[in-house]
Design a protein around this motif. Structure first.
Motif, PDB file in Angstrom:
ATOM      1  N   GLY A 213      29.714 -35.710  56.700  1.00 49.66           N
ATOM      2  CA  GLY A 213      30.054 -36.917  57.438  1.00 49.66           C
ATOM      3  C   GLY A 213      28.920 -37.910  57.448  1.00 49.66           C
ATOM      4  O   GLY A 213      28.008 -37.859  56.616  1.00 49.66           O
TER       5      GLY A 213
ATOM      6  N   TYR B 297      26.513 -42.460  63.352  1.00 50.08           N
ATOM      7  CA  TYR B 297      27.187 -43.545  64.052  1.00 50.08           C
ATOM      8  C   TYR B 297      26.748 -44.896  63.476  1.00 50.08           C
ATOM      9  O   TYR B 297      25.597 -45.073  63.081  1.00 50.08           O
ATOM     10  CB  TYR B 297      26.853 -43.499  65.546  1.00 50.08           C
TER      11      TYR B 297
ATOM     12  N   ASP C 129      31.408 -48.111  65.089  1.00 49.13           N
ATOM     13  CA  ASP C 129      31.725 -47.098  66.097  1.00 49.13           C
ATOM     14  C   ASP C 129      31.438 -47.630  67.499  1.00 49.13           C
ATOM     15  O   ASP C 129      32.176 -47.345  68.448  1.00 49.13           O
ATOM     16  CB  ASP C 129      30.916 -45.826  65.847  1.00 49.13           C
TER      17      ASP C 129
ATOM     18  N   THR D  95      34.311 -40.530  69.501  1.00 51.39           N
ATOM     19  CA  THR D  95      33.912 -40.134  68.153  1.00 51.39           C
ATOM     20  C   THR D  95      32.918 -38.995  68.300  1.00 51.39           C
ATOM     21  O   THR D  95      31.862 -39.169  68.915  1.00 51.39           O
ATOM     22  CB  THR D  95      33.248 -41.300  67.402  1.00 51.39           C
TER      23      THR D  95
ATOM     24  N   THR E  96      37.859 -38.039  67.134  1.00 50.10           N
ATOM     25  CA  THR E  96      37.769 -37.674  65.725  1.00 50.10           C
ATOM     26  C   THR E  96      36.367 -37.158  65.425  1.00 50.10           C
ATOM     27  O   THR E  96      35.375 -37.692  65.921  1.00 50.10           O
ATOM     28  CB  THR E  96      38.062 -38.899  64.840  1.00 50.10           C
TER      29      THR E  96
ATOM     30  N   LYS F 188      33.311 -37.130  63.497  1.00 52.19           N
ATOM     31  CA  LYS F 188      32.630 -38.103  62.640  1.00 52.19           C
ATOM     32  C   LYS F 188      31.640 -37.431  61.692  1.00 52.19           C
ATOM     33  O   LYS F 188      31.486 -37.841  60.534  1.00 52.19           O
ATOM     34  CB  LYS F 188      31.886 -39.105  63.535  1.00 52.19           C
TER      35      LYS F 188
END
Length: 717
Positions: free
Chosen positions: A539, A542, A546, A562, A592, A594
């Motif tokens: 992934g 941030y 976001d 997130t 979700t 991230k």
């Protein structure tokens, strides 16, 4: 007769100054070590026992689960105390406590107080913290009251009477001083400078089993009821508590009672102060005993070495009519006199070394304890014990020789060679054992200091964030970062050295029957991962998008978190790191995944790395982390200037993240220091024992050396 024994003993000690000094040194060091360790052990064993009701007070701990993982904590919700008081007649009163650092202002003075405590009104009636001013029953019976200690009163008011004066807490609310307490002793788990009424907190308005942020104490009507009450609490938890907690996804919840006096040494859950361990007490006690034993062995060996030269004295005594008992008493008196002098030297040495020992052990032991009746009586008993332990064997051998054999050839100790050599070997076995143990302990501490934690703790400065700073948090953060010596600035709810927030995480959308994984949780801002140097294995970090999508409008109804998970959390959910990205999980709110971050140690090494969820929510930030590059003084000057321009309701008080990390292992570091010191003493004493063996060999081989010199041998030969 006794007077004659002591007179001859003094003459013998004066005549054999070298042996006397070695014996005195060995015994004095051994007794000093025993005395210092004894005081240390007494201090540890006496923790919290000064309270009048100590045997009737229990700390409540909580054991719960989310999914299969069981978590234990010393914290409870606000409902435990009131509910147990209403339900169980054995409970006389309760005190919920919360230590919360607060900024206190009085006139032009402003300080951040670390030891600020909130407690229920029964606090001063339950615990024996004497009030110099005020009534313990009413000192905390209203939301706006606060009790301060003698030291705090001196700090803020000097010689003025503080009673009735008003302090401002957090820059907005007033507290009226309703009492002055004596400073809490260092033998207390609960230490404070201020105690405010628990009803001052918003949390006091509702009773909850969850949201465990408080340490709860119960005072029982009878201390013997604790075991039976514990069984009733278990039954209560399985029925009443379970029904309420299941609604929040928690299907296992038990409360345990820990006797107050046993918390410090026997509990695995820290409270306000870090606990010690009864194992350390056993180890230190054993080390002190071994040191004293080595000193006694030295005395025995040196006495045997000297005895070969006292055959004429013993022979003449026996020819003149002295029986075995009289000769035995003569040598025991010598042993007692030497030991008594060693005890007096040990008292002086202990008083001299006590400040250094306090610094090493982290205690505040007072020298007055060295001359207390109990200590002096213990030393007298110890002196008698050492006298007979170290002096009995030489005295028995000297007094048991036959006159004819003594007058013919003097004493012969050939039969005792095995014992003497065994004692020397025993000394060095102990010394080698202590050296190896010390090496292992120091290696362990070196491992702790140098272990890669998974995040960067070096040159990371920590500053507090309170609710008054939240409206201009981003502006303050930008101002602090605006200098070449500052690499980045981030915020989080807790420090990564100890993340205590426990929660449950659901795979997918939350439902009543959803499978829940027990996790620790950490709210952060968008720069946390970058600033602390966490490694992302899948992934991405941030980003600004976001932050912009963090929708708190409409009372947060549109908010979707997130999440970032660590590797342990992903494994617990049954995914690989790559599979987890983009998946939906729920922790109160859906969100979700991230990114997945590499596992890092967010608690002590005493605990395994568990599942962790990181989520972005700047509303919950309570700490700023400033990563400094370059010169620290330059960075501090900039940070202080920027702080004072924007934050006028609290002082610029900071600490470094590595200091918090070191604090996790302070008990181990101190124990290692004490252990290393006494191991060194044992080795020194063992070397004195080797000197005793050499001295004995010289006495036995005097004629041989004389003949060699007559025949031309030099000193070097």
């Amino acid at each position: 007769m006794i007077r004659n024994y002591f007179k001859i003993a003094l003459r013998h000690l004066q005549k054999n100054r070298l042996y006397s000094i070695v014996n005195l040194t060995g015994l004095a060091i051994g007794i000093t070590c025993c005395l210092l360790v004894g005081i240390y052990i007494w201090h540890e064993l006496s923790f919290d026992r000064f309270h009048k009701n100590a045997d009737r007070i229990a700390r409540v701990t909580w054991e719960y689960n989310f999914g299969d993982a069981v978590t234990k904590t010393a914290n409870t919700g606000t409902k435990v105390g009131p509910a147990f008081r209403r339900t169980f007649p054995e409970v006389e009163s309760y005190a919920r406590t919360l230590k919360y650092p607060s900024v206190i202002r009085y006139e032009n003075q402003m300080f951040e107080e670390k030891n600020f405590l909130f407690a229920d009104s029964a606090f001063f009636s339950m615990f024996s913290f004497p009030l110099l001013k005020g009534d313990p029953r009413t000192a905390l019976d209203a939301p706006g009251k606060v009790v301060i200690t003698r030291s705090a009163a001196k700090k803020y008011f000097g010689d003025e009477d503080p009673m009735g004066k008003t302090l401002k807490i957090g820059g907005t609310k007033d507290l009226v001083i309703s009492g002055v307490a004596e400073d809490a002793p260092d033998r207390s788990q609960i230490r404070f400078d201020f105690v405010a009424a628990f009803t001052f907190l918003d949390a006091a308005k509702t009773e909850k089993w969850s949201e465990a942020n408080y340490i709860t104490y119960l005072q029982l009507r009878d201390g013997s009821d604790m075991e039976s009450l514990q069984q009733k609490i278990y039954a209560f938890c399985r029925k009443e508590v379970k029904e309420e907690m299941e609604i929040q996804g928690n299907n296992y919840s038990l409360y345990h009672l820990e006797p107050l006096a046993s918390v410090h040494l026997y509990s695995g859950l820290d409270g306000f102060e870090p606990n010690s361990n009864i194992l350390y007490i056993y180890i230190l006690g054993a080390v002190a005993f071994l040191i004293l034993l080595i000193a006694c062995v030295n005395y025995t060996n040196l006495s045997i070495a000297q005895s070969a030269g006292r055959s004429a004295e013993v022979g003449i005594r026996k020819v003149l009519g002295a029986d075995r008992k009289q000769v035995f008493r003569q040598f025991i008196c010598e042993s007692f006199l030497l030991t008594l002098v060693a005890v007096l030297l040990a008292l002086g040495l202990s008083a001299l070394l006590l400040p250094y020992f306090n610094e090493l052990s982290g205690k505040q032991l007072n020298s007055s304890i060295l001359v207390s009746p109990f200590t002096l009586l213990a030393l007298l008993v110890l002196a008698l014990l050492v006298t007979f332990t170290a002096g009995a064997y030489p005295s028995l051998v000297l007094s048991g020789g036959k006159v004819i054999n003594i007058l013919k050839s003097g004493f012969s100790f050939t039969g005792s060679n095995g014992l003497r050599r065994s004692l020397i070997v025993f000394q060095f076995v102990i010394s080698v054992f202590l050296i190896v143990s010390t090496f292992i302990i120091l290696r362990q501490l070196s491992f702790i200091r140098n272990k890669n934690l998974g995040y960067d703790k070096e040159q990371v400065l920590v500053l507090p964030v309170d609710r008054l700073m939240k409206p201009y948090y981003d502006d303050l953060k930008k101002a602090l970062a605006g200098h070449s010596s500052v690499a980045s600035v981030a915020g989080a709810y807790e420090e990564p050295t100890h993340i205590g927030w426990g929660d449950g995480l659901v795979k997918g959308i939350w439902t009543e029957n959803a499978e829940t994984v027990s996790v620790n949780a950490l709210p952060v801002d968008e720069d946390f991962v970058k600033t602390l140097g966490l490694k992302i294995v899948a992934g991405s970090d941030y980003s600004l998008s976001d932050v912009q999508q963090f929708d708190t409008s409409n009372d947060g109804k549109n908010l979707r978190y997130t999440y970032m998970l660590n590797e342990s959390a992903v494994k617990a959910l049954g995914w690989t790191p790559e599979e987890a990205i983009g998946k939906t999980v729920s922790k109160g709110r859906e969100g979700t995944v991230k990114a997945v971050v590499k596992d890092f140690h967010f608690r002590s090494f005493h605990e395994a790395i568990g599942p962790l969820v990181i989520f972005m929510d700047k509303r919950m930030v309570t700490r700023m982390f400033i990563k400094i590059r370059g010169q620290v003084p330059n960075a501090l000057a900039h940070l202080e200037a920027a702080w004072k321009q924007r934050v006028n309701h609290r002082p610029f008080e900071y600490h470094f993240l590595d200091e918090d990390y070191d604090a996790l292992y302070r008990a181990e570091q101190r124990s290692a220091g004490v252990f290393t010191l006494f191991s060194a003493m044992a080795v020194i004493l063992a070397c004195l024992g080797l000197f005793a063996l050499t001295a004995y060999s010289l006495v036995q081989r005097t004629k041989e050396i004389g003949i060699r010199k007559v025949l031309g041998a030099t000193v070097a030969d």
